[in-house]
Design a protein around this motif. Structure first.
Motif, PDB file in Angstrom:
ATOM      1  N   ARG A   1       0.790  -1.133   0.036  1.00  0.00           N
ATOM      2  CA  ARG A   1       0.149   0.154   0.058  1.00  0.00           C
ATOM      3  C   ARG A   1       0.873   1.152  -0.043  1.00  0.00           C
ATOM      4  O   ARG A   1       1.546   1.509   0.927  1.00  0.00           O
ATOM      5  CB  ARG A   1      -0.976   0.028   1.279  1.00  0.00           C
ATOM      6  N   GLU A   2       0.798   2.012  -1.159  1.00  0.00           N
ATOM      7  CA  GLU A   2       1.601   3.180  -1.042  1.00  0.00           C
ATOM      8  C   GLU A   2       0.878   4.323  -1.642  1.00  0.00           C
ATOM      9  O   GLU A   2      -0.413   4.232  -2.096  1.00  0.00           O
ATOM     10  CB  GLU A   2       2.734   2.997  -1.738  1.00  0.00           C
ATOM     11  N   ASP A   3       1.429   5.539  -1.351  1.00  0.00           N
ATOM     12  CA  ASP A   3       0.641   6.738  -2.043  1.00  0.00           C
ATOM     13  C   ASP A   3       0.907   7.074  -3.143  1.00  0.00           C
ATOM     14  O   ASP A   3       2.234   7.532  -3.568  1.00  0.00           O
ATOM     15  CB  ASP A   3       1.186   7.953  -0.738  1.00  0.00           C
TER      16      ASP A   3
ATOM     17  N   ARG B   1       0.303   9.716  -5.335  1.00  0.00           N
ATOM     18  CA  ARG B   1       0.877  11.089  -5.311  1.00  0.00           C
ATOM     19  C   ARG B   1       2.183  11.401  -5.034  1.00  0.00           C
ATOM     20  O   ARG B   1       3.049  12.206  -5.446  1.00  0.00           O
ATOM     21  CB  ARG B   1      -0.208  11.926  -4.628  1.00  0.00           C
ATOM     22  N   ARG B   2       2.740  10.610  -4.172  1.00  0.00           N
ATOM     23  CA  ARG B   2       4.131  10.723  -3.601  1.00  0.00           C
ATOM     24  C   ARG B   2       5.131   9.899  -4.537  1.00  0.00           C
ATOM     25  O   ARG B   2       6.373  10.504  -4.941  1.00  0.00           O
ATOM     26  CB  ARG B   2       4.242   9.928  -2.105  1.00  0.00           C
ATOM     27  N   TRP B   3       4.796   8.803  -5.044  1.00  0.00           N
ATOM     28  CA  TRP B   3       5.773   7.934  -5.660  1.00  0.00           C
ATOM     29  C   TRP B   3       5.477   8.183  -7.169  1.00  0.00           C
ATOM     30  O   TRP B   3       6.401   7.560  -7.976  1.00  0.00           O
ATOM     31  CB  TRP B   3       5.607   6.360  -5.214  1.00  0.00           C
TER      32      TRP B   3
ATOM     33  N   ARG C   1      -3.933   4.265  -2.432  1.00  0.00           N
ATOM     34  CA  ARG C   1      -4.428   5.428  -1.770  1.00  0.00           C
ATOM     35  C   ARG C   1      -3.781   5.631  -0.208  1.00  0.00           C
ATOM     36  O   ARG C   1      -4.541   6.068   0.680  1.00  0.00           O
ATOM     37  CB  ARG C   1      -5.880   5.464  -1.670  1.00  0.00           C
ATOM     38  N   GLN C   2      -2.629   4.960  -0.089  1.00  0.00           N
ATOM     39  CA  GLN C   2      -2.117   4.880   1.326  1.00  0.00           C
ATOM     40  C   GLN C   2      -1.339   6.169   1.712  1.00  0.00           C
ATOM     41  O   GLN C   2      -0.484   6.687   1.095  1.00  0.00           O
ATOM     42  CB  GLN C   2      -1.089   3.708   1.564  1.00  0.00           C
ATOM     43  N   THR C   3      -2.187   6.967   2.835  1.00  0.00           N
ATOM     44  CA  THR C   3      -1.300   8.331   3.099  1.00  0.00           C
ATOM     45  C   THR C   3      -0.552   7.567   4.492  1.00  0.00           C
ATOM     46  O   THR C   3      -0.657   6.478   5.020  1.00  0.00           O
ATOM     47  CB  THR C   3      -2.059   9.448   3.319  1.00  0.00           C
ATOM     48  N   GLY C   4       0.432   8.507   5.109  1.00  0.00           N
ATOM     49  CA  GLY C   4       1.116   8.062   6.154  1.00  0.00           C
ATOM     50  C   GLY C   4       2.103   6.895   5.915  1.00  0.00           C
ATOM     51  O   GLY C   4       2.512   6.857   5.005  1.00  0.00           O
TER      52      GLY C   4
ATOM     53  N   GLN D   1       4.182   3.829   4.771  1.00  0.00           N
ATOM     54  CA  GLN D   1       3.829   2.877   3.507  1.00  0.00           C
ATOM     55  C   GLN D   1       4.234   1.559   3.818  1.00  0.00           C
ATOM     56  O   GLN D   1       4.906   1.557   4.492  1.00  0.00           O
ATOM     57  CB  GLN D   1       4.866   3.619   2.241  1.00  0.00           C
TER      58      GLN D   1
ATOM     59  N   ASP E   1      -4.751  13.872  -9.887  1.00  0.00           N
ATOM     60  CA  ASP E   1      -3.195  13.764  -9.478  1.00  0.00           C
ATOM     61  C   ASP E   1      -3.035  15.082  -8.491  1.00  0.00           C
ATOM     62  O   ASP E   1      -3.697  15.973  -8.567  1.00  0.00           O
ATOM     63  CB  ASP E   1      -2.194  13.813 -10.611  1.00  0.00           C
TER      64      ASP E   1
END
Ligand code: NAP
Length: 312
Positions: free
Chosen positions: A147-149, A151-153, A225-228, A230, A312
């Motif tokens: 689970r990852e964000d 928008r960040r990656w 959709r993972q925030t905080g 990862q 995005d």
């Protein structure tokens, strides 16, 4: 006598090329970065071409290319390079479809060139020792949490949301590449739920069930959709206790005891280029499509769920 380094060109100067390929080739005892192909950027002191066709026409001595472009545009470039007599390293996934990868494998064989379909996560520090430990063990259950964000990656990477871009399977396929490397027996997908944003052609989340020999069950949870914090974790429950791979395969713990530590991607690409050098020396290709098969099966069997639009 010092061995001559193989001149190699990078095609597609995006995030992974700049973050990993350039430093690993620069540090490699086997390769020399000889040129780049990019639609809009160059690297200081290196020949730079706007198209692969121009590079192939002007650089007959560059014997290998590393294709770091999105999967949807990789096939034509790989075919062109192989037909021009160059060895080819493919970023993961090796293609946008299974049949195009099979076609490339045949072209490489006919041309007597090396084709390397890389799976960078297999070179993470914990993967080889995990495979060794699991080799003769009875495995009951595997739980994958990836689970990852997005928008960040993957900021601004529109190709991920377009057909062939894989959506959340772009990172999820890394987990599948580790799974297929460490398990002693094959597994297959039995069920998948795929959540597609209403404005996208690829999923933002996926839940997979897989089954293997005996009682073995695999559950995978991929989410963009993972925030905080990862999560890139694989937990394997066996008759002899629990194996845990965290950090994308970099950290291995067996029955609570830490075996390896590190960061995701750390040293993976040095391993990739060392392996590519070995393949060139042996004149052998390495094209394993198992992770892409599982992703394709999830799309074949998957139940489609429409979810909120993604912006995005
Ligand atoms: P990216 O930042 O979007 O870079 C891809 C590059 O490919 C672009 O910068 C562009 O370079 C070139 N390109 C050529 N045709 C293109 C097209 N039609 N649309 C978009 N770009 C095009 O993507 P990336 O993250 O580097 O990912 C590339 C591949 O590496 C993917 O298959 C991905 O799964 C894999 N990968 C990524 C990561 C990661 O952490 N990002 C990790 C491991 C593997 P020019 O402008 O120079 O032409």
């Amino acid at each position: 006598m010092k061995a001559t380094k193989t001149p190699i060109a990078i095609v597609g100067l995006g995030k992974i090329a700049l973050d990993q390929h350039v430093p690993s080739i620069t540090a490699s005892p086997a390769f020399r970065l000889a040129a780049v192909v990019s639609r809009n950027a160059g690297l200081e002191d290196l020949p730079f071409y706007h198209s692969l066709k121009d590079l192939l026409a002007n650089e007959p001595d560059i014997s290998a290319v590393a294709l770091c472009v999105p999967p949807q545009v990789r096939f034509e470039l790989a075919r062109m390079a192989l037909e021009a007599g160059r060895h080819v390293l493919l970023e993961k996934p090796p293609g946008a479809s299974l049949s195009e990868v099979e076609a490339l494998r045949q072209i490489a064989s006919r041309q007597n060139r090396v084709l390397f379909a890389t799976w960078h996560s297999r070179f993470a520090k914990g993967v080889a020792p995990a495979k060794d430990w699991l080799a003769n063990r009875v495995i009951h259950k595997v739980t994958i949490t990836w689970r990852e964000d997005v928008r960040r990656w993957h900021p601004g990477q529109q190709w991920i949301w377009q057909p062939g871009g894989l959506g959340v399977f772009d990172p999820g396929i890394n987990a599948l590449s580790i799974l297929t490397e460490i398990l002693p027996d094959p597994v297959h997908v039995t069920k998948a739920d795929l959540e597609f944003p209403e404005n996208c052609d690829t999923p933002i989340a996926a839940r997979l069930s897989m089954q293997g020999p005996g009682e073995l069950q695999v559950q995978a949870d991929f989410d963009f959709r993972q925030t905080g914090p990862q999560s890139w974790d694989i937990k394997v429950e066996t008759a002899d206790g629990q194996l845990l791979l965290k950090g994308g395969g970099a950290e291995l713990t067996i029955n609570g005891e830490s075996q390896t530590k590190g960061d995701a991607l750390e040293s993976e690409y040095d391993g990739i280029y060392a392996h590519f050098a070995g393949l060139l020396k042996a004149g052998k290709s390495d094209v394993d499509t198992a992770p892409l098969c599982h992703a394709a099966d999830a799309f074949l069997l998957g139940r489609r769920i429409t979810t909120d639009a993604f912006h995005d």
